[in-house]
Design an enzyme around this catalytic site. Structure first.
Site, PDB file in Angstrom:
ATOM      1  N   ARG A   1     -29.809 116.799  14.851  1.00  0.00           N
ATOM      2  CA  ARG A   1     -29.443 116.043  13.639  1.00  0.00           C
ATOM      3  C   ARG A   1     -28.555 116.866  12.703  1.00  0.00           C
ATOM      4  NH1 ARG A   1     -35.083 112.753  12.647  1.00  0.00           N
ATOM      5  NH2 ARG A   1     -35.029 111.836  14.722  1.00  0.00           N
TER       6      ARG A   1
ATOM      7  N   ASP B   1     -33.185 121.249  10.474  1.00  0.00           N
ATOM      8  CA  ASP B   1     -33.973 120.050  10.793  1.00  0.00           C
ATOM      9  C   ASP B   1     -34.850 120.403  12.000  1.00  0.00           C
ATOM     10  OD1 ASP B   1     -33.514 116.729  10.166  1.00  0.00           O
ATOM     11  OD2 ASP B   1     -34.711 117.307  11.909  1.00  0.00           O
TER      12      ASP B   1
ATOM     13  N   LYS C   1     -47.377 102.085  -3.037  1.00  0.00           N
ATOM     14  CA  LYS C   1     -46.880 102.602  -1.750  1.00  0.00           C
ATOM     15  C   LYS C   1     -47.789 102.098  -0.636  1.00  0.00           C
ATOM     16  CE  LYS C   1     -43.570 105.806  -0.812  1.00  0.00           C
ATOM     17  NZ  LYS C   1     -42.378 106.132  -1.597  1.00  0.00           N
TER      18      LYS C   1
ATOM     19  N   ASP D   1     -39.361 103.476   3.909  1.00  0.00           N
ATOM     20  CA  ASP D   1     -39.707 104.866   3.585  1.00  0.00           C
ATOM     21  C   ASP D   1     -39.723 105.630   4.913  1.00  0.00           C
ATOM     22  OD1 ASP D   1     -40.854 106.426   1.036  1.00  0.00           O
ATOM     23  OD2 ASP D   1     -41.925 107.171   2.767  1.00  0.00           O
TER      24      ASP D   1
END
Ligand code: NAD
Ligand code: PPY
Length: 351
Positions: free
Chosen positions: A213, A208, A81, A121
Site C-alpha cells: 500500500r 503500512d 458508533k 469506518d
C-alpha cells in the site's frame, strides 16, 4: 481473559445496543453517546476483537469521540458508533456471511428509528453503505451513484493536511516545504494525504502493515520505514492514519517529533499522554478535530445540503479551529486536548 463487568458497564453515554447474530457468530454493538446536539451519528467499524468487552469499550470510546467531533465542527449531530465484532477477519468471511451481517445491522438500524445514523469506518466502505441503504435510510456515505455523498476520505485527508499546517505554524514554521512528515497507514486517507503533502513540498516517510500500500507514495518520492518503529523515527510531523491507541504516556516521553496530527480516532491511549506531549512542547492536534473533515463532508452534503465548495471551505477552516485551540491551550496553560474538549463541551452545554 478476565473482564471487569463493573468497569465495562461504567459509562455515561445514552445507550448501548448489543445484539448477537447467531448464524455468523457476530456481535453488533451500537453505542449512542449523546443526542444533545442532534441525532447520533458515526461510522460502522468491522473487525475482530479479543473479546466482546473490548468491542463494547471500543464502540463507546469511539462514540464519545464522535460527540466531541460533531460539537467541535459545529455540526448539528450527536455522537454514536457501531462495531461489528467479527468471528474471523473480514477477508475470511464468505460474501454470503458478510451480506447477512449487513442485513442484520440494517434491520437493527431500522429498530433505532433514526436516533442513530451510521456511515463508513474501518472495515466498511461506501459499497457496504449501499447494501445497508437498501433496507434503511439511516445511513450516510452511500456511493454517489446511489445518491449518497460517497467516500469521506478526500475531505478527511484535506482536514488532516490543514491540521498539519496549523501544527507547524504553532512551532514557528510557515510552510510544509522542507519538513519531514511520517504517515502511518496508507489506506484511503493516508494515501491521499501523501499526495497533498508531496504537492506542498514535504519530504515523506511512510509505513503500512501491508507494504504494497506504500507503492503510490513511494512513486511520489516517499521512503518507507518499518511499521514497528513508528514512534522512534525522528521527523517534524507524525501523522497517524491507521488505528488509534498508539501514543501512551510511555511512548509520548520519547516520541522524536514536533507535531502530531493525523486521521486515526483515539490516538492517545491514556489520559496522561496529552500532558507528556505538552510538557515536551510537542504540538498535538486533537484527533477529533484533525479528522473531522469526513464528518463535515457526510453531514454537510447529506443533512445540511452544502455544496462541495462549502464542504471544502469548512474543511480548510479546521486550520483556524486548531489555531484557536492551540492559542487557548497556551493562554490557559492546559493541554491542546483539554482545550478542544472544552470547546466541544461549551457547544454541548449550549445545545
Ligand atoms: P483504511 O482502512 O483505508 O486504512 C488504514 C490503513 O492502515 C490500512 O492500509 C492498514 O493496512 C494500515 N494499518 C493498520 N494498522 C497499521 C499499523 N499498525 N501500522 C501501519 N499501518 C497500519 O482507513 P482510512 O479510511 O484511511 O482511515 C484511517 C484512520 O482514520 C482510521 O483510524 C479511521 O477511523 C480514521 N478516520 C477516517 C475517516 C475517513 O473519512 N475515512 C474519517 C475520520 C477518521
Ligand atoms: C468518523 O468521522 O470517525 C466517522 O465515523 C465517519 C462518520 C462521520 C459522520 C457520520 C457518519 C460517519
Amino acid at each position: 481473559m478476565h473482564i471487569d463487568v463493573d468497569q465495562t458497564l461504567r459509562w455515561s453515554g445514552e445507550m448501548t445496543c448489543i445484539r448477537y447474530h447467531e448464524p455468523t457468530g457476530t456481535f453488533l454493538i451500537i453505542a449512542i453517546d449523546s443526542t444533545a446536539r442532534g441525532p447520533a451519528s458515526g461510522g460502522t467499524r468491522a473487525m475482530t476483537y479479543e473479546n466482546v468487552g473490548s468491542a463494547i469499550a471500543d464502540a463507546r470510546r469511539l462514540a464519545g469521540a464522535m460527540t466531541l467531533k460533531m460539537a467541535a465542527a459545529d455540526l448539528p449531530m450527536g455522537g454514536g458508533k457501531s462495531v461489528l465484532a467479527l468471528p474471523r477477519p473480514r477477508h475470511q468471511l464468505s460474501a454470503d456471511e458478510w451480506k447477512r451481517i449487513l442485513h442484520f445491522h440494517a434491520a437493527n438500524l431500522e429498530l433505532l428509528n433514526g436516533s442513530y445514523t451510521t456511515g463508513p469506518d474501518v472495515g466498511t466502505s461506501s459499497a457496504d453503505m449501499d447494501v445497508l441503504g437498501r433496507t434503511t435510510k439511516h445511513v450516510f456515505g452511500r456511493s454517489t451513484a446511489q445518491g449518497g455523498a460517497g467516500s469521506s476520505a478526500e475531505a478527511t485527508a484535506r482536514g488532516v493536511h490543514a491540521s498539519i499546517r496549523a501544527g507547524l505554524a504553532e512551532t514557528g514554521r510557515s510552510s510544509l516545504a522542507g519538513t519531514t512528515v511520517l504517515v502511518q497507514g496508507l489506506g484511503a486517507v493516508g494515501a491521499r494525504l501523501c499526495e497533498l503533502l508531496a504537492e506542498a513540498g514535504a519530504e515523506l516517510l511512510v509505513t503500512d502493515v501491508h507494504p504494497e500500500r506504500c507503492a503510490s507514495a513511494v512513486a511520489l518520492g516517499a521512503r518507507t520505514v518499518d511499521p514497528g518503529r513508528v514512534t522512534s523515527i525522528e521527523c517534524h510531523v507524525f501523522a497517524p492514519c491507521a488505528t488509534g491507541g498508539l501514543i501512551n504516556s510511555e511512548t509520548a516521553r520519547t516520541l522524536p517529533v514536533a507535531v502530531v496530527a493525523g486521521a486515526a480516532n483515539n490516538v492517545l491511549a491514556d489520559a496522561g499522554a496529552a500532558h507528556v506531549l505538552a510538557e515536551r512542547e510537542i504540538v498535538y492536534a486533537p484527533d477529533f478535530v484533525a479528522n473531522s473533515g469526513g464528518a463535515i463532508h457526510l453531514v454537510g452534503r447529506e443533512v445540511l445540503g452544502w455544496t462541495a465548495e462549502t464542504v471544502s471551505e469548512r474543511t480548510e477552516a479546521i486550520e483556524d479551529t486548531l489555531r484557536t485551540i492551540f492559542a487557548d491551550a497556551r493562554t490557559r496553560g492546559i493541554t491542546t486536548e483539554q482545550a478542544a474538549i472544552d470547546l466541544a463541551h461549551a457547544r454541548l452545554a449550549a445545545a
